[in-house]
Design an enzyme around this catalytic site. Structure first.
Site, short mmCIF file in Angstrom:
data_model
loop_
_atom_site.label_atom_id
_atom_site.label_comp_id
_atom_site.label_asym_id
_atom_site.label_seq_id
_atom_site.Cartn_x
_atom_site.Cartn_y
_atom_site.Cartn_z
N TYR A 74 0.84 -1.29 0.04
CA TYR A 74 -0.13 0.12 -0.07
C TYR A 74 0.91 1.41 0.00
CZ TYR A 74 -3.86 3.15 0.51
OH TYR A 74 -4.80 4.14 0.57
N PHE A 126 -7.29 22.08 -24.33
CA PHE A 126 -7.41 20.72 -24.45
C PHE A 126 -8.83 20.43 -23.75
CE2 PHE A 126 -7.73 16.15 -23.48
CZ PHE A 126 -7.51 15.62 -24.93
N THR A 127 -9.50 19.96 -24.29
CA THR A 127 -11.02 19.55 -23.32
C THR A 127 -10.87 19.36 -21.92
OG1 THR A 127 -10.67 17.29 -24.23
CG2 THR A 127 -12.03 18.55 -25.64
N ASP A 217 2.01 20.78 -20.28
CA ASP A 217 1.36 19.28 -20.31
C ASP A 217 2.07 18.57 -21.40
OD1 ASP A 217 -0.35 17.42 -21.46
OD2 ASP A 217 -2.00 18.55 -22.01
N LYS A 260 -0.06 8.05 -23.60
CA LYS A 260 0.59 8.37 -25.00
C LYS A 260 2.05 8.01 -25.30
CE LYS A 260 -3.60 10.83 -24.26
NZ LYS A 260 -4.16 10.91 -23.06
N ARG A 384 -13.13 15.90 -33.61
CA ARG A 384 -12.48 16.90 -33.15
C ARG A 384 -13.00 18.50 -33.71
NH1 ARG A 384 -10.27 15.41 -28.19
NH2 ARG A 384 -12.57 15.17 -28.12
N PHE A 451 -19.03 15.47 -26.18
CA PHE A 451 -18.53 14.67 -27.31
C PHE A 451 -18.40 13.06 -26.76
CE2 PHE A 451 -14.36 14.15 -25.42
CZ PHE A 451 -14.09 15.36 -24.96
C1 P71 Z 1 -6.75 11.80 -26.65
C2 P71 Z 1 -6.80 11.93 -25.40
C3 P71 Z 1 -7.86 11.13 -24.49
C4 P71 Z 1 -9.06 11.87 -24.42
C5 P71 Z 1 -9.33 12.96 -23.61
C6 P71 Z 1 -10.47 13.65 -23.85
C7 P71 Z 1 -11.27 13.33 -25.01
C8 P71 Z 1 -10.98 12.63 -25.82
C9 P71 Z 1 -9.93 11.77 -25.72
C10 P71 Z 1 -5.90 13.23 -23.42
C11 P71 Z 1 -5.12 14.29 -23.05
C12 P71 Z 1 -4.25 14.91 -24.01
C13 P71 Z 1 -3.63 16.13 -23.40
C14 P71 Z 1 -2.65 16.88 -24.55
C15 P71 Z 1 -4.32 15.77 -21.23
C16 P71 Z 1 -5.15 14.57 -21.68
C17 P71 Z 1 -6.08 13.97 -20.68
N1 P71 Z 1 -5.93 12.92 -24.60
N2 P71 Z 1 -3.62 16.53 -22.41
O1 P71 Z 1 -6.00 12.61 -27.31
O2 P71 Z 1 -4.20 14.60 -25.32
O3 P71 Z 1 -5.49 12.91 -20.39
O4 P71 Z 1 -6.82 11.12 -20.84
O5 P71 Z 1 -5.05 10.43 -19.56
O6 P71 Z 1 -6.77 11.84 -18.51
O7 P71 Z 1 -7.22 10.96 -27.11
P1 P71 Z 1 -6.00 11.34 -19.88
#
Ligand code: P71
Length: 459
Positions: A74, A126-127, A217, A260, A384, A451
């Protein structure tokens, strides 16, 4: 003259996962039942999955071996210390707080740094990042260069910030209303576009003058570093690992979605240099994620992540990764298909405005196009555009972004060059019958990040 050598994968395939092709009739029904939203499809109904490169990459044999070395205590797992050491050595940041994924880190950071009425400038939104800034009482301000909003502009560093936009904001609201600047490497919503080190250095100078920190980021920092190595004067002889380290050193802290670049199926972290912020983050993580030495991850997840970080920084790896995306992008350009240029590092982004010029933005051209590509071949992509951009909080109307895109995102080390050919051919077939395609109307809209779960019907 040196003969041009093709890129190739610096690995061979040890294990495969079968994928299945369905009929067009089956897919028509599947996408209708999913409300014309590719997020709502079952993955088993997908042939080639280009929804995202997030958590979908293939781990190496070393990473899989790392899973077996999980220390599931833990508290104080040895895998946490391995991760911490790796982040220090590769990314320069002193203190690390693991989180379950990127948005977990964004949540904690936003809650700690943002006060009601603050402004957070960034190189495009970013969303999830923007939503967490808003939930903490802040307002996102776009300071990316204008070129980023133009899909045909060939500028090589469309992730650069426009320092005049930042100076204007500082003049209007004052530096004390700007808790930090949010800088993404690379810029996802612009089409996977890199920021240059020259621009980041200039930004560092300006923000130091005003006492404003930079939060990085770093979700796709290795890909950004590769583009710097290829295209920025003075960096051709530097390794991707060195460039990544330099980028990180110019910033004060970071949020990371390790799903990623670092090629794990789950994981992320918050990393900072300021011990006071670290102390607050370490305390807050226990409320929302887990103890500060696991933050929502299993010990084995942290081990695979530590190994994945080092693999992500190898020049051979990143050349093949981006090389595959470039191969697909160039193929589509040669077919005359409208895509965002230059080709991004993690995917090819179709320009739905040009692809379907007869469908107005209130009828969701990118959402429509993603559904049509799925119907044609079972290739799954992601909208997007106007659906992702959400609504204006004050007027309640849709935000209408200039970029109305469909992202064909390439997972790392998963698909072959023949898959790339099949994808391009499918998009070409849809392009040939584009005039017969009609738009959509939204029939269900969730409150946050619409979305993911919105539903549509054919017009
Ligand atoms: C991608 C994602 C995953 C995603 C997130 C929201 C809507 C659709 C798909 C996530 C990112 C990203 C950047 C630049 C932060 C996050 C959040 N991307 N910054 O591209 O690209 O990370 O998903 O691990 O929470 O499909 P998280």
């Amino acid at each position: 003259m040196e003969k041009k050598r093709s890129w190739a994968e610096p690995y061979k395939i040890k294990m495969v996962e079968p994928v299945f092709m369905t009929t067009e009739e089956y897919r028509r029904k599947a996408i209708e039942e999913s409300g014309y939203n590719t997020f709502l499809l079952r993955s088993e109904d997908v042939y080639i999955d280009l929804l995202t490169d997030s958590g979908t990459s293939a781990m190496s044999d070393r990473q899989w071996a790392g899973l077996m070395m999980g220390d599931e205590a833990y508290a104080g797992s040895r895998n946490f210390y391995h991760l911490e050491e790796t982040v220090r050595e590769c990314y320069s940041y002193k203190y690390v707080v693991p989180t379950h994924q990127g948005r977990g880190a964004e949540h904690i950071l936003s809650r700690i740094l943002i006060k009601q009425g603050d402004f957070i400038p960034g190189n495009m939104y970013f969303t999830t990042t923007k939503l967490h800034q808003e939930l903490a009482g802040g307002k996102f301000v776009d300071i990316v260069v204008d070129e980023a909003h133009d899909p045909d502009n060939l500028y090589k560093f469309k992730g650069d910030t426009d320092l005049r936009k930042l100076e204007k904001l500082i003049g209007e609201v004052g530096a004390d209303k700007i808790p930090y600047i949010s800088i993404a490497t690379t810029v996802n919503m612009a089409g996977g576009q890199p920021i240059s080190l020259g621009n980041l250095k200039a930004l560092r100078k300006l923000t130091t003058k005003h006492g404003i920190p930079i939060v990085h980021d770093m979700t796709r920092v290795a890909e950004n570093a590769f583009m710097i190595q290829q295209n920025e004067e003075g960096y051709h002889d530097r390794s991707v690992a060195e460039i990544v380290y330099e980028i990180c050193s110019l910033t004060d802290g970071s949020t990371m979605s390790s799903k990623k670049d670092a090629m794990v199926n789950i994981g992320g972290f918050l990393a900072v240099n300021d011990p006071v912020i670290f102390d607050k983050a370490r305390n807050m993580v226990v409320i929302y994620e887990g103890l500060h030495t696991y933050g929502g991850l299993a010990g084995r997840d942290m081990e695979a992540l530590a190994i994945g970080i080092r693999e992500s920084l190898q020049d051979d790896h990143i050349r093949a990764r981006v090389g595959q995306v470039m191969y697909l992008g160039e193929k589509m350009m040669n077919m005359g298909i409208p895509i965002v240029k230059p080709v991004g590092t993690h995917g090819v982004f179709l320009n739905a405005r040009k692809f379907l010029p007869h469908i107005t933005q209130d009828k969701f051209p990118a959402q429509t196009l993603a559904a049509e590509i799925y119907i044609d071949s079972g290739v799954r992509s992601m909208e997007r555009g106007v659906v992702s951009a959400g609504r204006n909080k004050e007027t309640g109307d849709h935000n209408y972004p200039n970029l109305e895109l469909v992202r064909l995102t390439i997972p790392r080390r998963v698909y072959t060059q023949a898959h790339m050919d099949v994808i391009a051919e499918s998009v070409q077939r849809v392009y040939e019958r584009r005039d017969s395609i009609r738009g959509l109307k939204m029939v269900y809209e969730p409150e946050y990040l619409r979305f993911f779960q919105a539903r549509f019907e054919k017009l």
